[in-house]
Design a protein around this motif. Structure first.
Motif, mmCIF file in Angstrom:
data_model
loop_
_atom_site.group_PDB
_atom_site.id
_atom_site.type_symbol
_atom_site.label_atom_id
_atom_site.label_comp_id
_atom_site.label_asym_id
_atom_site.label_seq_id
_atom_site.Cartn_x
_atom_site.Cartn_y
_atom_site.Cartn_z
ATOM 1 N N ILE A 96 0.708 -1.141 0.065
ATOM 2 C CA ILE A 96 -0.074 0.141 0.023
ATOM 3 C C ILE A 96 0.712 1.319 -0.106
ATOM 4 O O ILE A 96 0.333 2.463 0.288
ATOM 5 N N SER A 97 2.319 1.236 -0.293
ATOM 6 C CA SER A 97 3.028 2.182 -0.298
ATOM 7 C C SER A 97 2.541 3.254 -1.364
ATOM 8 O O SER A 97 2.525 2.765 -2.477
ATOM 9 N N GLY A 98 2.501 4.502 -0.874
ATOM 10 C CA GLY A 98 1.868 5.200 -2.015
ATOM 11 C C GLY A 98 0.248 5.549 -2.263
ATOM 12 O O GLY A 98 -0.229 6.405 -2.584
ATOM 13 N N GLN A 99 -0.075 4.519 -1.436
ATOM 14 C CA GLN A 99 -1.767 4.702 -1.484
ATOM 15 C C GLN A 99 -2.294 5.365 -0.048
ATOM 16 O O GLN A 99 -1.633 4.997 1.084
ATOM 17 N N ARG A 100 -3.289 6.067 -0.253
ATOM 18 C CA ARG A 100 -3.716 6.914 0.777
ATOM 19 C C ARG A 100 -4.796 5.900 1.581
ATOM 20 O O ARG A 100 -6.098 6.213 1.657
ATOM 21 N N VAL A 101 -4.466 4.910 2.202
ATOM 22 C CA VAL A 101 -5.495 4.028 2.772
ATOM 23 C C VAL A 101 -4.685 3.852 4.278
ATOM 24 O O VAL A 101 -3.653 3.544 4.458
ATOM 25 N N PRO A 102 -5.442 3.635 5.232
ATOM 26 C CA PRO A 102 -4.819 3.747 6.569
ATOM 27 C C PRO A 102 -4.662 1.832 6.909
ATOM 28 O O PRO A 102 -5.326 1.303 6.467
ATOM 29 N N LEU A 103 -3.323 1.913 7.512
ATOM 30 C CA LEU A 103 -3.034 0.545 7.817
ATOM 31 C C LEU A 103 -3.309 0.175 9.503
ATOM 32 O O LEU A 103 -2.736 1.032 10.131
ATOM 33 N N VAL A 104 -4.041 -0.707 9.915
ATOM 34 C CA VAL A 104 -4.188 -1.270 11.057
ATOM 35 C C VAL A 104 -3.473 -2.444 11.290
ATOM 36 O O VAL A 104 -3.431 -3.472 10.245
ATOM 37 N N VAL A 105 -2.607 -2.669 12.158
ATOM 38 C CA VAL A 105 -1.857 -4.106 12.348
ATOM 39 C C VAL A 105 -2.130 -4.497 13.701
ATOM 40 O O VAL A 105 -2.062 -3.825 14.889
ATOM 41 N N THR A 106 -2.475 -5.812 13.868
ATOM 42 C CA THR A 106 -2.645 -6.700 14.972
ATOM 43 C C THR A 106 -1.324 -7.448 15.211
ATOM 44 O O THR A 106 -1.024 -8.272 14.403
ATOM 45 N N TRP A 107 -0.756 -7.349 16.525
ATOM 46 C CA TRP A 107 0.223 -8.299 16.722
ATOM 47 C C TRP A 107 -0.391 -9.246 17.752
ATOM 48 O O TRP A 107 -1.014 -9.012 18.764
ATOM 49 N N HIS A 108 -0.342 -10.612 17.095
ATOM 50 C CA HIS A 108 -1.034 -11.699 17.975
ATOM 51 C C HIS A 108 -0.146 -12.560 18.587
ATOM 52 O O HIS A 108 -0.157 -13.185 19.577
ATOM 53 N N THR A 109 1.329 -12.582 18.419
ATOM 54 C CA THR A 109 2.440 -12.954 18.993
ATOM 55 C C THR A 109 3.577 -11.834 18.898
ATOM 56 O O THR A 109 3.575 -11.037 18.267
ATOM 57 N N ARG A 110 4.870 -12.568 19.465
ATOM 58 C CA ARG A 110 6.088 -11.957 19.193
ATOM 59 C C ARG A 110 7.133 -12.633 18.300
ATOM 60 O O ARG A 110 7.080 -14.155 18.510
ATOM 61 N N LEU A 136 -2.698 -2.799 17.198
ATOM 62 C CA LEU A 136 -3.248 -3.501 18.169
ATOM 63 C C LEU A 136 -2.577 -4.465 18.594
ATOM 64 O O LEU A 136 -2.006 -5.312 17.891
ATOM 65 N N GLY A 137 -2.396 -4.782 20.104
ATOM 66 C CA GLY A 137 -1.746 -5.757 20.849
ATOM 67 C C GLY A 137 -2.625 -6.797 21.582
ATOM 68 O O GLY A 137 -3.558 -6.107 22.216
ATOM 69 N N THR A 138 -2.511 -8.029 21.547
ATOM 70 C CA THR A 138 -3.498 -8.954 22.050
ATOM 71 C C THR A 138 -3.039 -9.066 23.683
ATOM 72 O O THR A 138 -3.816 -9.758 24.240
ATOM 73 N N SER A 139 -1.803 -8.427 23.786
ATOM 74 C CA SER A 139 -1.581 -8.525 25.476
ATOM 75 C C SER A 139 -0.967 -7.302 25.840
ATOM 76 O O SER A 139 -0.411 -6.482 24.765
ATOM 77 N N SER A 140 -0.791 -6.758 26.923
ATOM 78 C CA SER A 140 -0.234 -5.563 27.289
ATOM 79 C C SER A 140 1.443 -5.437 26.978
ATOM 80 O O SER A 140 1.808 -4.433 26.664
ATOM 81 N N GLU A 141 2.134 -6.599 27.179
ATOM 82 C CA GLU A 141 3.290 -6.901 26.883
ATOM 83 C C GLU A 141 3.414 -6.400 25.269
ATOM 84 O O GLU A 141 4.401 -5.729 24.999
ATOM 85 N N LEU A 142 2.606 -6.914 24.460
ATOM 86 C CA LEU A 142 2.738 -6.449 23.044
ATOM 87 C C LEU A 142 2.729 -5.040 22.560
ATOM 88 O O LEU A 142 3.268 -4.604 21.757
ATOM 89 N N VAL A 143 1.811 -4.293 23.379
ATOM 90 C CA VAL A 143 1.271 -3.076 23.271
ATOM 91 C C VAL A 143 2.709 -2.223 23.480
ATOM 92 O O VAL A 143 3.130 -1.382 22.842
#
Length: 362
Positions: A96-110, A136-143
């Protein structure tokens, strides 16, 4: 009103992230959101994303250079793109580089790596979180990990899993495993380094002295299977490697104890399902597990076979303690977010990123 269009991107597709995307897709579609899921082709059959009302686009795994081009085409018409996991996020950010679209990322693990690979992964984490509008992090540690890597906006988003479905009769499931008159201990997870299976086999030596000897059932596949099986056969351990199963909920429901010996977990599916079902859990005190289970499980250090064996032996000898843990597990599970709450949180973030700000007030 124009329909909100989202693209959900999965990489290798861990059980937790894939189940979450399946749940999220169904909930978003039910709320009038258009959902496209991009993932490796085998996941379509395993999780039936079209059955949730989503459009499915097979995208090659990360080793295939065609994956970025395929994602670029799909994401071009989206209002929000949501990537699940580091691998998916890296490829999506490029797409999506160059596209004006917001990216949301969820980290489920590390990621778990040292040396040059560890440095590379940390660099990729920094690049991804600085590209994302929200992490978005699924645990406080990931946040906290995302914030330490430079995330502009990192939030806790503990994901929910669907409740277990109807079970087969307990006697039938246990008979199939050969555990009718002996305790059944169940572990679930890929047979890979860091999942603690070596420690589990070490602990099973000590259970040979119990009467009756418990059966340890391990559901999952992975590159360590052959080595683990050789050791089980050589040492006569009371362990069965079951391979991949599509009835994990049923398996857990008929178990006397659930075991989670991993080196690290964020929001383990096994732990969630065990506590919901009232199955006492013995887990390692790592990652997001203490935050997830509270006082509703027995926690032991990672890699400590003696501690694991002792905790299990004590629980098997103490039915009252098992009953208390079962009740505490169900109570703890009742505090977790529901599927509806999880979907509502994600949708509110999408709205926040796509709706123009309101007029300022004096």
């Amino acid at each position: 009103m124009t329909q909100l269009r989202t693209v959900q991107v999965l990489g290798g597709g861990s059980a937790g992230s894939s189940a979450h995307v399946r749940s999220l897709a169904g909930g978003l579609v039910a709320r009038g959101v258009g959902v496209t899921v991009c993932a490796p082709a085998p996941l379509e059959h395993e999780y039936d994303f079209p059955g949730a009302g989503a459009h499915f686009v097979p995208v090659p795994r990360r080793s295939d250079p065609a994956s970025v081009g395929a994602l670029r085409t799909v994401c071009a018409g989206a209002d929000v793109v949501h990537a699940h996991g580091l691998d998916a996020a890296v490829r999506t950010a490029l797409a999506i580089s160059g596209q004006r679209v917001p990216l949301v990322v969820t980290w489920h693990t590390r990621t778990q790596a040292a040396g040059a690979r560890g440095r590379l992964l940390r660099m990729l984490e920094r690049r991804v979180v600085r590209t994302a509008a929200v992490v978005l992090g699924t645990s406080s540690e990931l946040v906290e990990r995302a914030r330490s890597r430079g995330a502009r906006d990192a939030r806790l988003a503990p994901v929910a899993v669907p409740p277990p479905g109807p079970d087969r009769p307990e006697s039938k499931v246990r008979a199939e495993l050969g555990a009718v008159e002996r305790p059944l201990l169940t572990a679930v997870g890929k047979l890979e380094p860091g999942r603690g299976h070596g420690t589990l086999l070490d602990a099973s030596h000590r259970w040979l002295g119990l009467d009756p000897v418990p059966l340890v059932a391990v559901a999952g596949e992975g590159r360590e299977r052959a080595a683990l099986q050789r050791r089980i056969d050589r040492e006569g351990l009371p362990v069965r490697l079951l391979g991949s199963r599509d009835d994990v909920g049923e398996l857990l429901a008929v178990s006397d104890l659930a075991l989670l010996p991993s080196r690290w977990e964020a929001r383990s599916l096994l732990a969630q399902e065990a506590l919901r079902l009232g199955v006492p859990l013995v887990a390692t005190r790592v990652g997001g597990t203490p935050e997830l289970v509270g006082t509703a499980a027995e926690l032991v250090p990672y890699g400590d076979a003696v501690a694991l064996a002792t905790a299990v032996s004590r629980l098997l000898a103490d039915p009252e303690r098992r009953r208390r843990l079962a009740a505490a597990g169900r109570a703890q599970a009742a505090t977790w977010p529901t599927e509806d709450e999880t979907i509502a949180q994600v949708l509110s973030i999408y709205d926040e990123l796509t709706q123009p700000p309101g007029p300022r007030t004096a």
